[in-house]
Write an enzyme that holds these catalytic residues in place. Structure first.
Site, PDB file in Angstrom:
ATOM      1  N   HIS A 103       0.108   0.664   7.156  1.00  0.00           N
ATOM      2  CA  HIS A 103       0.331   2.132   7.054  1.00  0.00           C
ATOM      3  C   HIS A 103       1.028   2.783   7.863  1.00  0.00           C
ATOM      4  O   HIS A 103       0.974   2.421   9.277  1.00  0.00           O
ATOM      5  CB  HIS A 103      -1.302   2.794   6.830  1.00  0.00           C
ATOM      6  CG  HIS A 103      -1.799   2.250   5.516  1.00  0.00           C
ATOM      7  ND1 HIS A 103      -3.230   2.312   5.647  1.00  0.00           N
ATOM      8  CD2 HIS A 103      -1.654   1.122   4.837  1.00  0.00           C
ATOM      9  CE1 HIS A 103      -3.648   1.780   4.514  1.00  0.00           C
ATOM     10  NE2 HIS A 103      -2.613   0.981   4.072  1.00  0.00           N
ATOM     11  N   CYS A 120      -4.422  10.146   5.558  1.00  0.00           N
ATOM     12  CA  CYS A 120      -5.064   9.173   4.773  1.00  0.00           C
ATOM     13  C   CYS A 120      -6.151   9.760   3.648  1.00  0.00           C
ATOM     14  O   CYS A 120      -6.074   9.121   2.572  1.00  0.00           O
ATOM     15  CB  CYS A 120      -5.882   8.139   5.714  1.00  0.00           C
ATOM     16  SG  CYS A 120      -4.693   7.106   6.857  1.00  0.00           S
ATOM     17  N   ASP A 127       0.843  -1.301  -0.047  1.00  0.00           N
ATOM     18  CA  ASP A 127       0.092   0.149  -0.027  1.00  0.00           C
ATOM     19  C   ASP A 127       0.831   1.207  -0.061  1.00  0.00           C
ATOM     20  O   ASP A 127       2.094   1.317   0.766  1.00  0.00           O
ATOM     21  CB  ASP A 127      -0.979   0.106   1.221  1.00  0.00           C
ATOM     22  CG  ASP A 127      -2.144  -0.903   1.062  1.00  0.00           C
ATOM     23  OD1 ASP A 127      -2.384  -1.340   0.031  1.00  0.00           O
ATOM     24  OD2 ASP A 127      -2.889  -0.715   2.133  1.00  0.00           O
TER      25      ASP A 127
END
Length: 346
Positions: A226, A333, A177
């Site tokens: 993340h 985000c 990611d």
């Protein structure tokens, strides 16, 4: 996007003055439909039962999250930041999770914006569907996942009952990611996690230009997914870190941070009254957006954090975001930088 931006995309770091940005949308958000062992590895245990097939987030949370995102957009526009929004997308019909967190799948290098389709999850691979118009812009490159075996084998041999948790994916194909990496000039600093594997790291290193370096931090977080609630670069030379997940020693091993002022966040964040944090820990408080190395967007109720940031010479700008937090992220985000001025190569 070409109608919105006439200048070149340039956003080589996390702190130079922000001039243009993508901000997500919350409409039709649904719980990610990931395997149970992935949910157990990455999500708060008290909410595991929510992650069932084809389940939408509570409508009131989604409605209020959209209001908060609109408030965020108003703040950015007041600060003369150009804002690009995704198209509305009914995730129940097309399959996917949300458009509220575009950072999951978008990353920048000096050639332009990269749309990443290299993730462990089909739901997260859809993250940029509402932004498909970006693919028509010459400043945007779409980095597509290589063809994989059918059926996909990335979960084979992991998540076995009774087996100690190590990582929720294997290395049978590349997966990462974009939100597992932060930009420090021509150094991308990131982590291996439950959604980023060694094959994905190798793929990213091949995808970025030769003058870019991708470095991996030693993170002590078995639930890692993340990095933007672990590291918070506020301005050039000033970084806040989550001492529960990384040490100052580990940070100092990287030359890009060798001369930086590093501050462990001194408080233990607590989950506050409000919508549930279905997908994050209270450490989401560190998921912030620096506007220009002086001003930083913080959640409206985070008084302790805002007061402490002022002692570091920062000016907090408050914005309600609790319901967006409930969908799985916060200000970092929910955005992707398109233009930051006065970027310095490091």
């Amino acid at each position: 996007m070409s109608r919105l931006l006439d200048n070149s995309l340039h956003a080589d770091n996390e702190w130079s003055p922000l001039r243009a940005v993508i901000v997500g949308k919350a409409g039709y958000s649904r719980f990610p439909n990931d395997p149970l062992h992935m949910i157990k590895a990455t999500m708060p245990p008290e909410h595991h039962q929510q992650f069932t097939s084809d389940r939408a987030f509570p409508p009131e949370i989604v409605r209020l999250a959209e209001q908060e995102l609109n408030c965020f957009v108003s703040i950015l526009r007041r600060e003369r930041v150009l804002v690009y929004r995704p198209k509305d997308m009914d995730w129940g019909k097309v399959g996917g999770y949300t458009a509220a967190m575009p950072r999951d799948g978008l990353i920048y290098d000096h050639r332009g914006l990269f749309c990443m389709e290299i993730t462990q999850s089909r739901d997260r691979a859809c993250v940029w569907k509402p932004l498909q118009g970006l693919a028509e812009d010459k400043r945007v490159t779409v980095v597509r996942a290589p063809k994989t075996p059918c059926p996909d084998t990335i979960y084979d041999g992991v998540g076995t009952e009774g087996q100690p948790h190590t990582c929720a994916i294997n290395n049978s194909r590349p997966a990462f990611d974009a939100a597992d990496f932060l930009r420090f000039g021509k150094t991308l600093l990131g982590q291996l996690s439950n959604v980023t594997n060694l094959e994905g790291l190798s793929y990213l290193r091949r995808a970025v230009p030769d003058e870019y370096t991708v470095k991996i931090l030693d993170i002590t977080d078995p639930h890692a997914m993340h990095i933007d609630a672990t590291l918070l670069p506020l301005r050039d030379g000033l970084l806040v870190y989550n001492p529960a997940r990384v040490t100052e020693e580990a940070l100092k091993r990287h030359s890009v941070l060798a001369s930086w002022e590093l501050h462990a966040y001194p408080f233990s964040p607590r989950e506050t009254v409000g919508p549930p944090l279905y997908m994050t820990s209270p450490w989401i408080v560190l998921n912030l957006l620096s506007l220009d190395g002086k001003r930083v967007i913080v959640e409206a109720q985070e008084d302790e954090l805002a007061d402490w940031l002022e002692t570091l010479g920062m000016e907090p700008i408050r914005c309600p975001f609790r319901n967006v937090n409930s969908l799985g992220g916060s200000f970092h985000c929910a955005t992707v930088d398109l233009v930051r001025h006065d970027c310095q190569d490091r």
